[in-house]
Design a protein around this motif. Sequence first.
Motif, PDB file in Angstrom:
ATOM      1  N   LEU A 425      39.875  12.806 -24.121  1.00 18.34           N
ATOM      2  CA  LEU A 425      39.773  14.162 -23.595  1.00 18.34           C
ATOM      3  C   LEU A 425      39.703  15.171 -24.732  1.00 18.34           C
ATOM      4  O   LEU A 425      40.698  15.477 -25.387  1.00 18.34           O
ATOM      5  CB  LEU A 425      40.970  14.475 -22.695  1.00 18.34           C
ATOM      6  CG  LEU A 425      41.226  13.507 -21.537  1.00 18.34           C
ATOM      7  CD1 LEU A 425      42.299  14.058 -20.616  1.00 18.34           C
ATOM      8  CD2 LEU A 425      39.954  13.215 -20.753  1.00 18.34           C
ATOM      9  N   ASP A 426      38.510  15.667 -24.967  1.00 14.48           N
ATOM     10  CA  ASP A 426      38.256  16.679 -25.987  1.00 14.48           C
ATOM     11  C   ASP A 426      38.671  18.048 -25.446  1.00 14.48           C
ATOM     12  O   ASP A 426      38.836  18.238 -24.244  1.00 14.48           O
ATOM     13  CB  ASP A 426      36.759  16.665 -26.313  1.00 14.48           C
ATOM     14  CG  ASP A 426      36.436  17.278 -27.655  1.00 14.48           C
ATOM     15  OD1 ASP A 426      37.242  18.089 -28.146  1.00 14.48           O
ATOM     16  OD2 ASP A 426      35.376  16.956 -28.205  1.00 14.48           O
ATOM     17  N   ARG A 427      38.822  19.024 -26.351  1.00 11.34           N
ATOM     18  CA  ARG A 427      39.165  20.412 -25.986  1.00 11.34           C
ATOM     19  C   ARG A 427      40.455  20.487 -25.169  1.00 11.34           C
ATOM     20  O   ARG A 427      40.604  21.325 -24.294  1.00 11.34           O
ATOM     21  CB  ARG A 427      38.045  21.052 -25.191  1.00 11.34           C
ATOM     22  CG  ARG A 427      36.980  21.788 -26.009  1.00 11.34           C
ATOM     23  CD  ARG A 427      36.243  20.926 -26.967  1.00 11.34           C
ATOM     24  NE  ARG A 427      35.046  21.593 -27.500  1.00 11.34           N
ATOM     25  CZ  ARG A 427      34.193  21.016 -28.320  1.00 11.34           C
ATOM     26  NH1 ARG A 427      34.390  19.768 -28.730  1.00 11.34           N
ATOM     27  NH2 ARG A 427      33.131  21.674 -28.761  1.00 11.34           N
ATOM     28  N   ALA A 428      41.407  19.599 -25.436  1.00  9.20           N
ATOM     29  CA  ALA A 428      42.695  19.683 -24.767  1.00  9.20           C
ATOM     30  C   ALA A 428      43.474  20.872 -25.325  1.00  9.20           C
ATOM     31  O   ALA A 428      43.373  21.205 -26.502  1.00  9.20           O
ATOM     32  CB  ALA A 428      43.484  18.385 -24.966  1.00  9.20           C
ATOM     33  N   GLY A 429      44.271  21.517 -24.480  1.00  9.83           N
ATOM     34  CA  GLY A 429      44.941  22.747 -24.878  1.00  9.83           C
ATOM     35  C   GLY A 429      44.002  23.926 -24.708  1.00  9.83           C
ATOM     36  O   GLY A 429      43.058  23.887 -23.914  1.00  9.83           O
ATOM     37  N   PHE A 430      44.244  24.990 -25.450  1.00  8.46           N
ATOM     38  CA  PHE A 430      43.408  26.180 -25.329  1.00  8.46           C
ATOM     39  C   PHE A 430      42.044  25.944 -25.983  1.00  8.46           C
ATOM     40  O   PHE A 430      41.955  25.521 -27.135  1.00  8.46           O
ATOM     41  CB  PHE A 430      44.078  27.392 -25.969  1.00  8.46           C
ATOM     42  CG  PHE A 430      45.205  27.957 -25.154  1.00  8.46           C
ATOM     43  CD1 PHE A 430      45.028  28.260 -23.815  1.00  8.46           C
ATOM     44  CD2 PHE A 430      46.443  28.205 -25.725  1.00  8.46           C
ATOM     45  CE1 PHE A 430      46.056  28.782 -23.046  1.00  8.46           C
ATOM     46  CE2 PHE A 430      47.477  28.727 -24.976  1.00  8.46           C
ATOM     47  CZ  PHE A 430      47.297  29.013 -23.627  1.00  8.46           C
ATOM     48  N   ALA A 431      40.989  26.245 -25.220  1.00  6.94           N
ATOM     49  CA  ALA A 431      39.635  26.038 -25.723  1.00  6.94           C
ATOM     50  C   ALA A 431      39.133  27.208 -26.550  1.00  6.94           C
ATOM     51  O   ALA A 431      38.105  27.106 -27.203  1.00  6.94           O
ATOM     52  CB  ALA A 431      38.684  25.790 -24.550  1.00  6.94           C
ATOM     53  N   GLY A 432      39.839  28.355 -26.505  1.00  4.91           N
ATOM     54  CA  GLY A 432      39.439  29.497 -27.310  1.00  4.91           C
ATOM     55  C   GLY A 432      38.618  30.494 -26.524  1.00  4.91           C
ATOM     56  O   GLY A 432      38.963  30.875 -25.407  1.00  4.91           O
ATOM     57  N   ALA A 433      37.474  30.890 -27.097  1.00  2.00           N
ATOM     58  CA  ALA A 433      36.693  32.004 -26.551  1.00  2.00           C
ATOM     59  C   ALA A 433      36.057  31.696 -25.199  1.00  2.00           C
ATOM     60  O   ALA A 433      35.683  32.616 -24.477  1.00  2.00           O
ATOM     61  CB  ALA A 433      35.603  32.403 -27.550  1.00  2.00           C
ATOM     62  N   ASP A 434      35.925  30.427 -24.842  1.00  2.00           N
ATOM     63  CA  ASP A 434      35.354  30.096 -23.534  1.00  2.00           C
ATOM     64  C   ASP A 434      36.298  30.433 -22.394  1.00  2.00           C
ATOM     65  O   ASP A 434      35.871  30.550 -21.246  1.00  2.00           O
ATOM     66  CB  ASP A 434      34.975  28.615 -23.470  1.00  2.00           C
ATOM     67  CG  ASP A 434      33.653  28.327 -24.157  1.00  2.00           C
ATOM     68  OD1 ASP A 434      32.840  29.259 -24.284  1.00  2.00           O
ATOM     69  OD2 ASP A 434      33.435  27.176 -24.558  1.00  2.00           O
TER      70      ASP A 434
END
Length: 640
Positions: A425-434
Motif C-alpha cells: 500500500l503506497d501513499r499510506a498516511g497523508f498524501a500531501g497536496a492531493d
Amino acid sequence: MLITPGKLLAQINSPDDVKKLDQVQLVQLCDELRQFIIDNVSVYGGHFGASLGVVELTVALHYVFNTPHDQLVWDVGHQAYGHKILTGRKETFHTNRIYGGLSGFPKMKESPYDAFGVGHSSTSVSAALGMAAASKYLGQDRQHIAVIGDGALTGGIAFEGMNHAGVSDTNVLIILNDNCMSIDPNVGALKDYLTDITTSRTYNKLKDDVWKLLGKLSAFGKSAQEIVSKVENGIKSTLLSQSNFFESLNLRYFGPVDGHDVDHLTMILNDLKNIKGPKILHCVTIKGKGYGPAEKGNATTWHAPGTFDKISGEIHKKTHDTPQAPKYQDVFGHTLVELARKNDKIIGITPAMPSGSSMNIMMKEMPDRAFDVGIAEQHAVTFSAGLATQGLIPFCNIYSSFMQRAYDQVIHDVCIQNLPVNFCLDRAGFAGADGPTHHGAYDLAYFRCIPNMIVAAPMNESELRNLMYTAQLPRKEKAFSIRYPRGQGMMPDWRTPFEEIRIGTGRKLRDGDDLAILTIGHIGNYATEVCERLLKKNVEIAHYDMRFVKPLDEDLLHEIFTRYKKVITVEDGCIQGGFGTAVLEFMADHNYTAEVRRLGIPDRVVEHGEQIELHQECGFDPDGIERTVTELMESVSRTV
C-alpha cells in the motif's frame, strides 16, 4: 507572484460572464484560459496535462449550460482547473493545492459550481445519474452532465452507472473525454474499441455528414431527428462491428467529435441539450493540448510535472550536494524486481499506477510477469486472488486510499478463502497536496479487523525490503499487507542484504526510564528525533518500533506494560481503530494499567497541504510528540 490573466479572461468571474461573450470570442477565451493554466502551474505546480486537454470543452459547457442550476460533474477531478478558473476562483487559483488554499479537485463545500467531489475516478456517471433521478422525481427542469475521462471509463462503477442510465429515462449527458491516457497510457479492450471508432475515416466522414443533417433538420422537430438517428445507427452498424457498444446500454451515442473545436462543441451541446433521455458524447482530445513539450513529450511526466520553465519546458529538479534517500515507491519497485529474479513465482499487479507505484520497473524488465489492469482496483484484488490459487505469489500494489475501493474483494475473495496475496500500500498516511480523497488514513484500521490478514509497516527502506522478502517466502495462508508513505525514506544506502523478519515481532530501538513511545512505520523516525533531542536534556525515554499491527508482538507489549506507566503510540493513520487502539485493547485484555496517549490522524477530514504541515496540524510531528512526552513526564513528576 500573481499571474495576470488575459484581456477576456480578466472579465470572467462566473459562467454568466462567459455567456455575455459573442461566440466568435470563445477561441480567444480558450487561448487565454490555457495560458493562464500554463502560467500558474509552471510557477506553483499541480496537475497539468489533463486540464489543458479540456479547455475548449470547459468553455463550451459553461457557455451552453446554465451552471450551477445545470449540474456538472468532473471525473477525474484533475481535469477541472479551467472550470475552477471560470467559476469565480481565478483570483485565488495560485493557492491551488497549497495548505489552506483551493483543493486540487472539485469540492462541494468550495463552490456551488462543484456539483460533486471527485478525487477518485469513475464516479461521475453514478453521481450525475442520481442527481438526474432526483430532478425527475422533484419535477425540476435541469441538465446533468458527467465529464468522464483520463482513463476513468475503465473503472467498473462507470459501467454500472451507464448500465443503469440506459434504463433510467433521465436527462443525463455523459461526455467521454477520450485522450487515451490516465496518468499512464490506458490499457485494455475498451481503449482498443475507442481507438477503432476514432480512427475509422469512412465512419467519421459519414458521421460528420449526419451531424450536419441533424443540425439542418433540428428545426423540423422530433420525427426528423429520429430519422437522422436511425440513419446514423445504420452507418455505425455497417462500418464498425463494435460501434453499438454504448447503444447496447440504451445510451444514444454521438461522436466522435473534435474536443478542441470550441465552435463545433457549442453547436453540438446546444443540440444535445434539447434531446431528452440518457446520451453520450464522445470527444477526442489531446492531453497537454496547446503546450508543445506536454503534447510531444512524455504524457506521464506532464500529468503533474511540478514547477517548470514555461519557455524551455525544462522541469525544475531539486539538486542536492549529498546523496539522498530514494522514494519508498522506488525501493518497492527495484526490490520487487530483485526478488522476482530469484523467485519465478512472483507476479506484480497495479491498477493504472505503474509509474506512480514504480511497478513500471518490473513491467519493463519482466513484461510477462507484471500487469497494469487499468483503473480497476476490485479486479486487481480478485485477479491477484486467482493468481494465488495457482501457487503464484502476487504483489498487488495499490495506493492506500484506492484500496478502499476493493475492500469487499479483500474480505470475500482473499481473506475468507485464506489466500496468500501480498498487498503493498503506497501513499499510506497523508498524501500531501492531493488532499483527503488521497490520504491513506484508514488502512491500518480497516485491515486489522479482517481475519487471515497480516498488517505491517516498515520504518525505513531496509525494513521495507525485509518485509517484502518475508512476504514472498513460502506460507500456506494469510494475506500480507505492507504500507509505506509517499515520498523519500531515510537511507541513501538502501540496498541492504535481505533478512527474514519473524511475523509479529517488533524491536526495541532505545531503552529509557518512565515513558515509552510505540510507533508503527515511517513515522517512527520522528520519535527517534525526539528521543535524541530529549537525550541532550538528560531525559531518556524508550522507543519501540512495533513493525506489525497484526499480529502484535505480545512479548514486547508485556515487557512495555510491565515496565512503563506512561505510553505514547504514534501512527500516521486514523486513531479510531488503528494501531493505538490495538495497543489499548491488549492492555485491557491483560489487565494492565497505564496512561496511554494516542497520536495520529483525528476523527475528522484533514484537508490538503505538505505532509509535515498536516503532521503539525494533527500533533504528531516531532514538536507535537515532544510536547506530549513533556506533558506526560510532568504528570509523572507531580505524582511522585
